[in-house]
Enzyme design. Structure first.
Site, PDB file in Angstrom:
ATOM      1  CB  VAL A  96      -0.927   0.003   1.237  1.00 34.38           C
ATOM      2  CG1 VAL A  96      -1.703   1.310   1.347  1.00 34.38           C
ATOM      3  CG2 VAL A  96      -1.879  -1.184   1.178  1.00 34.38           C
ATOM      4  CD  GLU A 128       9.173 -15.260   0.743  1.00 33.28           C
ATOM      5  OE1 GLU A 128       9.060 -14.836  -0.405  1.00 33.28           O
ATOM      6  OE2 GLU A 128       9.179 -16.460   1.016  1.00 33.28           O
ATOM      7  CG  ASN A 133       7.309  -4.597   6.908  1.00 33.33           C
ATOM      8  OD1 ASN A 133       6.615  -3.911   7.654  1.00 33.33           O
ATOM      9  ND2 ASN A 133       7.074  -4.721   5.614  1.00 33.33           N
ATOM     10  CE1 TYR A 140       0.868  -9.813   5.382  1.00 29.32           C
ATOM     11  CE2 TYR A 140       3.172  -9.781   5.981  1.00 29.32           C
ATOM     12  CZ  TYR A 140       2.166  -9.470   5.093  1.00 29.32           C
ATOM     13  OH  TYR A 140       2.460  -8.823   3.927  1.00 29.32           O
TER      14      TYR A 140
END
Length: 173
Positions: A96, A128, A133, A140
């Site tokens: 995004v 992955e 991050n 996730y």
């Protein structure tokens, strides 16, 4: 596909990052086509320190991967690429534009891809993510992915290489 209304056909330009409302944004999910690649590359290059090349996207389109874009009005603000085969899916790219982050658009796009995977018969999703991050890892995990392993030195980084965290999630009903 449209999610929410089209904001009465009005132009959303100028609303920018200050506007955080989701319902009237006129979210549109649609299959990526070659003509989207200039906009996809703008998002990709703004979103990643080591972005995919245009050729990688062309290869994914040519291979028949599930390649989607997310628009707000006429503005392309995100994209996702997923492979789906043999009862499994792999989220290969989910991005995004930084100006549009913090509005749950990545979550919505991820959920859309996972719904497509379920409809396509996948029972497990894989991905992955860069170890650094943290926002993506949190997303996730909050959607049900669990860490399954580590690929050392998988990603290029400003100072050498960076590890990838491997994640998986069951897609059972």
């Amino acid at each position: 596909m449209v999610d929410g209304d089209r904001w009465g056909g009005r132009n959303l330009e100028g609303i920018g990052t200050a506007w955080a409302g989701l319902a009237p944004m006129g979210l549109i999910y649609r299959l990526m086509v070659d003509e989207d690649l200039p906009g996809v590359m703008v998002v990709e290059e703004a979103g990643y320190s080591h972005p995919w090349s245009r050729q990688i996207f062309l290869d994914c389109l040519g291979a028949g991967y599930h390649c989607w874009v997310l628009q707000v009005g006429a503005d392309l603000v995100g994209h996702g690429v997923m492979s789906l085969t043999a009862g499994e899916c792999e989220i290969l790219n989910l991005c995004v534009h930084p100006d549009w982050r913090g509005r749950h658009l990545g979550r919505r796009l991820l959920r859309r891809l996972l719904a497509i995977a379920r409809q396509g018969g996948a029972d497990t999703a894989f991905l992955e993510v860069r170890r650094s991050n943290r926002a993506a890892i949190h997303l996730y995990q909050s959607e049900g992915f669990c860490e399954t392993g580590l690929r050392r030195g998988y990603y290029p980084a400003a100072q050498g290489r960076e590890d990838a965290i491997l994640m998986a999630m069951p897609l059972l009903p």
